[in-house]
Write an enzyme that holds these catalytic residues in place. Structure first.
Site, PDB file in Angstrom:
ATOM      1  N   GLU A  50     -78.526  13.317-100.289  1.00  0.00           N
ATOM      2  CA  GLU A  50     -78.447  13.079-101.740  1.00  0.00           C
ATOM      3  C   GLU A  50     -77.015  13.080-102.261  1.00  0.00           C
ATOM      4  O   GLU A  50     -76.702  12.360-103.226  1.00  0.00           O
ATOM      5  CB  GLU A  50     -79.278  14.122-102.484  1.00  0.00           C
ATOM      6  CG  GLU A  50     -80.770  14.012-102.259  1.00  0.00           C
ATOM      7  CD  GLU A  50     -81.275  14.788-101.051  1.00  0.00           C
ATOM      8  OE1 GLU A  50     -82.498  14.844-100.847  1.00  0.00           O
ATOM      9  OE2 GLU A  50     -80.421  15.332-100.299  1.00  0.00           O
ATOM     10  N   GLY A 403     -61.752  14.587-107.701  1.00  0.00           N
ATOM     11  CA  GLY A 403     -61.083  14.877-106.445  1.00  0.00           C
ATOM     12  C   GLY A 403     -61.952  15.514-105.381  1.00  0.00           C
ATOM     13  O   GLY A 403     -61.518  16.428-104.679  1.00  0.00           O
ATOM     14  N   ASN A 457     -54.798  12.359 -88.498  1.00  0.00           N
ATOM     15  CA  ASN A 457     -53.612  13.224 -88.407  1.00  0.00           C
ATOM     16  C   ASN A 457     -54.018  14.687 -88.252  1.00  0.00           C
ATOM     17  O   ASN A 457     -53.271  15.592 -88.615  1.00  0.00           O
ATOM     18  CB  ASN A 457     -52.673  13.018 -89.593  1.00  0.00           C
ATOM     19  CG  ASN A 457     -53.361  13.223 -90.940  1.00  0.00           C
ATOM     20  OD1 ASN A 457     -54.538  13.590 -90.994  1.00  0.00           O
ATOM     21  ND2 ASN A 457     -52.644  12.980 -92.013  1.00  0.00           N
TER      22      ASN A 457
END
Length: 546
Positions: A50, A403, A457
């Site tokens: 979900e 974010g 990285n």
């Protein structure tokens, strides 16, 4: 005519412009999903969880103007809360539908599964009150009024809404006299806005516009550009809302991000005596920790339901009305302003030395096409990509205010499903990828063909730069990233491995030669390498936390 409430809801969502619906099945929505499957013009796109469905719906809405998703009660809807909150923060209209237990179960306060075992059924709905612009409990008596109200609220406010739909209500027939059609509020001209802004500009010697995400949300790009062209006022974008303005326009200054902005952009904006903030929020990440040098109280705030100039504040004026009012202003700026350099850097040395972020994004500047949709994951990818110069018809998707790492991979599913004719390019890091990588399976199942660049990285670079560079909590387990498409059943996915600039150039050529398939690119970089702007802003974040 008679139709089930569930049918009416799906018809209404489709009439509002939605052709694909995301989500996950559960026993409280299964019978309703039958109506979705049977609808001749709507496609069900089942997700792997979900949270990913909410991210995919967000990406779809950013491209399409509206999206819808369906989950089951409790466990399903709460798993989607993070994504819905992000859509609320960044003004993305998503209709979040919860298939709920029957009204009889609720009335009798039974201890059913997915509940808290307390006989209460409004706990989750209360949670959504803070992250949606409208909420509704659908009944057979109110469906004809409530469903249009909720859909119109999502469209007009460009924010999510929550629909609580008991499964017995979904299956009950009601009388429908006419099909739903969305009602978009007409924009007018507000004379107070015209008078106040005209007066402000008449005394300005160096005016400037700062713009951002609300222009994208309300699709006001053309009106904003008309205002800029008419008045000759230069404009800078925030990273929150990149793509809000045509970057090929001669009035475009570049990205304004406080102290880390290009010197000519920073100086012009900071020294302006009339800043019009149109559809933007000056956040910490967009301004390098609020490092602007102007007085924020002097900025004219022209946002959706947030007009502020001097002591005048109004919350009743919508952003489309503000833009219409600005177009009525008779003003022409005669001040000189700096021009952005759009010349591509063709002097990139293609060596076999380890690839670095700076070279990577210089080469990406050459790779992006005129009509591409670009998605950049919060982290090294976003802070490297938001300085890319876009073409007029590019679309840029990021999530710098909310974010939530991992957002862009499922969002890519949504954005590509919304427009399968445009090339979608995702820039993402290995740490973020590991959060939501399951949705790669859905992309393969749906046979869409985006291009995915994964920076390997070895860990959480942003977090390393903020705090704990060598701490184990910023480490992740190394995966065989190139094997992932095969794991998820992707037999026709182009797999590429990049370690240097020569590899990247060769990969670009292969992708262009095979444009009819998905491409998955693993890009290996050093753990400590990062865009310079990210280094600077990470230090700001570190200082904020002290």
């Amino acid at each position: 005519m008679k139709m089930r409430v569930g049918q009416y809801l799906i018809d209404a969502i489709h009439n509002a412009g939605v052709n694909e619906i995301f989500g996950v099945p559960g026993d409280f929505n299964l019978a309703f999903l039958d109506d979705v499957i049977e609808h001749k013009d709507v496609k069900w796109v089942g997700n792997t969880n979900e949270l990913n469905a909410s991210y995919a719906a967000d990406g779809y809405a950013r491209m399409n103007g509206l999206a819808a998703m369906i989950t089951t009660f409790g466990v399903g809807e709460l798993s989607a809360v993070n994504g819905i909150a992000g859509s609320y923060a960044e003004r993305v209209p998503v209709i979040a539908i919860t298939g709920a237990p029957t009204t009889k179960v609720e009335q009798e306060r039974k201890f059913v599964h997915h509940s808290l075992g307390e006989g209460t059924f409004d706990d989750y709905r209360k949670m959504f009150e803070h992250i949606t612009t409208a909420q509704g409990y659908i009944t057979t008596d109110n469906a004809i009024e409530e469903i249009p109200r909720l859909i119109n609220a999502a469209i007009n406010e460009r924010r999510p809404v929550h629909v609580h739909l008991p499964i017995d209500v979904a299956m009950t027939e009601i009388e429908v006299n006419e099909a739903f059609q969305p009602t978009v509020k007409e924009s007018t001209i507000n004379e107070q806005v015209v008078d106040m802004i005209s007066q402000k500009l008449s005394s300005a010697s160096q005016p400037v516009i700062i713009t951002g995400h609300e222009i994208n949300s309300f699709d006001l790009h053309e009106k904003l550009e008309q205002f800029v062209n008419k008045t000759n006022i230069p404009l800078a974008q925030l990273s929150l809302g990149k793509g809000a303005f045509n970057e090929e326009n001669e009035h475009y200054l570049g990205i304004y991000d406080g102290s880390v902005a290009e010197e000519n952009v920073r100086n012009y904006v900071d020294q302006s005596d009339a800043i019009l903030n149109i559809g933007a929020k000056i956040t910490d990440s967009a301004s390098a920790g609020f490092s602007y040098q102007f007085d924020i109280d002097d900025v004219v705030m022209l946002n959706h339901r947030n007009f502020k100039m001097n002591e005048t504040r109004r919350e009743d004026i919508d952003l489309p009305t503000i833009l219409n009012s600005l177009l009525a202003i008779d003003y022409h700026n005669d001040a000189m302003f700096p021009e952005i350099n759009r010349e591509l850097d063709d002097h990139i040395e293609l060596t076999n030395e380890p690839l670095e972020q700076e070279t990577y994004f210089k080469m990406m500047q050459q790779f992006i096409g005129l009509d591409d949709v670009i998605l950049a994951e919060q982290g090294t990818s976003f802070f490297g990509a938001y300085d890319l110069l876009l073409y007029k018809n590019n679309k840029f998707i990021g999530q710098p205010l909310w974010g939530s790492i991992g957002y862009t991979l499922p969002s890519l599913l949504g954005s590509q499903m919304a427009d399968q004719q445009r090339r979608n390019i995702l820039f993402i890091g290995d740490g973020s990828l590991q959060l939501t990588v399951q949705e790669l399976s859905t992309m393969i199942r749906q046979q869409i063909n985006p291009i995915i660049f994964v920076i390997n990285n070895d860990g959480y670079t942003v977090e390393r730069l903020i705090h704990g560079e060598h701490q184990p909590y910023n480490d992740i387990h190394m995966w065989d990233y190139k094997a992932l498409p095969q794991v998820f059943g992707g037999d026709n996915v182009g797999i590429h491995e990049v370690a240097n600039a020569q590899d990247l150039k060769h990969t670009f050529e292969n992708i262009k030669a095979q444009g009819n398939k998905m491409h998955f690119v693993e890009v290996k970089m050093a753990q400590g390498d990062a865009p310079e702007k990210l280094r600077s802003i990470s230090q700001v974040f570190a200082n904020q936390n002290k």
